[in-house]
Design a protein around this motif. Structure first.
Motif, mmCIF file in Angstrom:
data_model
loop_
_atom_site.group_PDB
_atom_site.id
_atom_site.type_symbol
_atom_site.label_atom_id
_atom_site.label_comp_id
_atom_site.label_asym_id
_atom_site.label_seq_id
_atom_site.Cartn_x
_atom_site.Cartn_y
_atom_site.Cartn_z
ATOM 1 N N UNK A 1 0.839 -1.199 0.000
ATOM 2 C CA UNK A 1 0.000 0.000 0.000
ATOM 3 C C UNK A 1 0.870 1.243 0.000
ATOM 4 N N UNK A 2 0.596 2.165 -0.908
ATOM 5 C CA UNK A 2 1.090 3.532 -0.783
ATOM 6 C C UNK A 2 0.042 4.321 -0.012
ATOM 7 N N UNK A 3 0.477 5.358 0.654
ATOM 8 C CA UNK A 3 -0.464 6.170 1.409
ATOM 9 C C UNK A 3 -0.327 5.973 2.906
ATOM 10 N N UNK B 1 -3.428 3.113 -1.629
ATOM 11 C CA UNK B 1 -3.346 2.781 -3.055
ATOM 12 C C UNK B 1 -2.675 1.418 -3.160
ATOM 13 N N UNK B 2 -3.407 0.443 -3.660
ATOM 14 C CA UNK B 2 -2.873 -0.905 -3.754
ATOM 15 C C UNK B 2 -1.834 -1.038 -4.856
ATOM 16 N N UNK B 3 -0.734 -1.738 -4.533
ATOM 17 C CA UNK B 3 0.363 -1.971 -5.463
ATOM 18 C C UNK B 3 0.788 -3.435 -5.381
ATOM 19 N N UNK B 4 1.527 -3.867 -6.376
ATOM 20 C CA UNK B 4 2.087 -5.214 -6.325
ATOM 21 C C UNK B 4 3.029 -5.330 -5.135
ATOM 22 N N UNK B 5 3.061 -6.487 -4.519
ATOM 23 C CA UNK B 5 3.808 -6.687 -3.287
ATOM 24 C C UNK B 5 5.302 -6.435 -3.482
ATOM 25 N N UNK C 1 9.093 -1.697 -3.953
ATOM 26 C CA UNK C 1 9.439 -0.562 -3.100
ATOM 27 C C UNK C 1 9.720 0.707 -3.909
ATOM 28 N N UNK C 2 10.278 0.559 -5.118
ATOM 29 C CA UNK C 2 10.542 1.734 -5.949
ATOM 30 C C UNK C 2 9.247 2.442 -6.319
ATOM 31 N N UNK C 3 8.251 1.666 -6.734
ATOM 32 C CA UNK C 3 6.974 2.254 -7.143
ATOM 33 C C UNK C 3 6.251 2.855 -5.943
ATOM 34 N N UNK C 4 6.322 2.162 -4.806
ATOM 35 C CA UNK C 4 5.684 2.674 -3.591
ATOM 36 C C UNK C 4 6.291 4.015 -3.186
ATOM 37 N N UNK C 5 7.611 4.110 -3.179
ATOM 38 C CA UNK C 5 8.269 5.369 -2.819
ATOM 39 C C UNK C 5 7.927 6.473 -3.814
#
Length: 316
Positions: A158-160, A262-266, A269-273
């Motif tokens: 999750x982002x956010x 915001x759901x992301x692939x597990x 970490x790059x995309x989450x940041x």
């Protein structure tokens, strides 16, 4: 900065929408539909300036071989989001390519951040398919009132959080006696079976009598028929109903807190940041508040709340 009270009292009657639609009914299935394509005018007119001035990521932020780079090469952000959630993510029946609401507009702004254009394609998920859509790469992100939990964070990331909601109280439109959870002592309270309200209401009002229904439409019908004094459900869901149906209204403030991510692939970490940095930017420059005002803010008698603090809940 975390908001201690994310929403205020709803107006008894707000902007009418075209159909009574449920936030939780996510239009299941695998059908993808286009969102805002380059050069189109699908964004709501009161956000045109927001779109025109939306932040775009520096080229250096699009790391080689990253998820961001793959999305940029594709030219479209693929989003798991509802098509039938008023104020959050709703398709215009007269213009199917127009999808508007808090979630949908933020998704378009994320697309602008990556691509420079609000190019999105929406895949409507069901609640039980969101993790699978992320895991198998069908969607890049999920904007779908997706509550952050540690259990879910074992399967996806999750982002956010990017939005806070909570349980709120709805009553019939002509009810002047109930103004929130504090007035439900000794009342008959409608709740959805297996929803957080089943335990949350007795904790706040142990003398209330609960009546449960299996579906949200059944609960709403029971409220309108007077089979209970109030209906307790998630604020965003009640807001969408009251936006269309002036025979009910939401009163008082949410009395619990639920954080949406915001759901992301597990473990991406790059995309989450990358997304968390974008969220911080749109919070700081006022974009987040402007989107809230133009969507959920249509149903709230208050200024936009403070956006929730990034990474502030377990699982985020």
């Amino acid at each position: 900065m975390r908001s201690t009270s994310p929403f205020r009292r709803l107006l008894p009657a707000v902007l009418a929408l075209t159909a009574l639609l449920s936030v939780s009914a996510c239009g299941g299935g695998d059908t993808a539909v286009p969102g805002a394509e380059a050069g189109s005018s699908t964004q709501p007119s009161n956000l045109e300036e927001v779109y025109a001035n939306a932040v775009v990521a520096d080229a250096a932020a699009i790391l080689p071989e990253s998820t961001m780079a793959r999305i940029k090469e594709r030219g479209t952000l693929i989003v798991g989001a509802a098509l039938d959630a008023p104020l959050l993510s709703q398709q215009d029946p007269a213009n199917p390519e127009s999808i508007e609401g808090f979630d949908a507009d933020l998704a378009k702004l994320l697309a602008i951040y990556i691509l420079g254009e609000p190019n999105i394609k929406i895949v409507p998920p069901a609640s039980e398919t969101r993790e699978a859509l992320l895991q198998n790469g069908t969607v890049d992100v999920v904007f779908n009132t997706y509550t952050i939990t540690e259990e879910r964070a074992e399967q996806i990331s999750f982002a956010g959080p990017y939005l806070e909601s909570g349980l709120a109280v709805a009553v019939k439109g002509d009810n002047q006696d109930i103004n929130g959870i504090d007035d439900l002592g000794g009342k008959t309270v409608i709740v959805g079976a297996n929803t957080p309200a089943v335990t949350a209401v007795p904790e706040k009002q142990p003398t209330a009598t609960l009546v449960s229904f299996g579906t949200d439409p059944q609960a709403l019908q029971a409220l309108k028929q007077g089979r209970g004094d109030a209906y307790v459900q998630d604020f965003t869901l009640l807001a969408s109903h009251s936006a269309d149906d002036t025979s009910i209204k939401v009163v008082g403030q949410p009395f619990t807190t639920e954080s949406y991510g915001i759901g992301l692939k597990h473990d991406d970490e790059e995309f989450k940041a990358f997304i968390n940095e974008w969220l911080q930017k749109i919070q700081a420059d006022g974009t987040w508040g402007k989107v809230w005002d133009a969507t959920l803010g249509e149903a709230v008698e208050a200024e936009a709340p403070s956006a929730p603090e990034i990474g502030s809940v377990p699982g985020s």
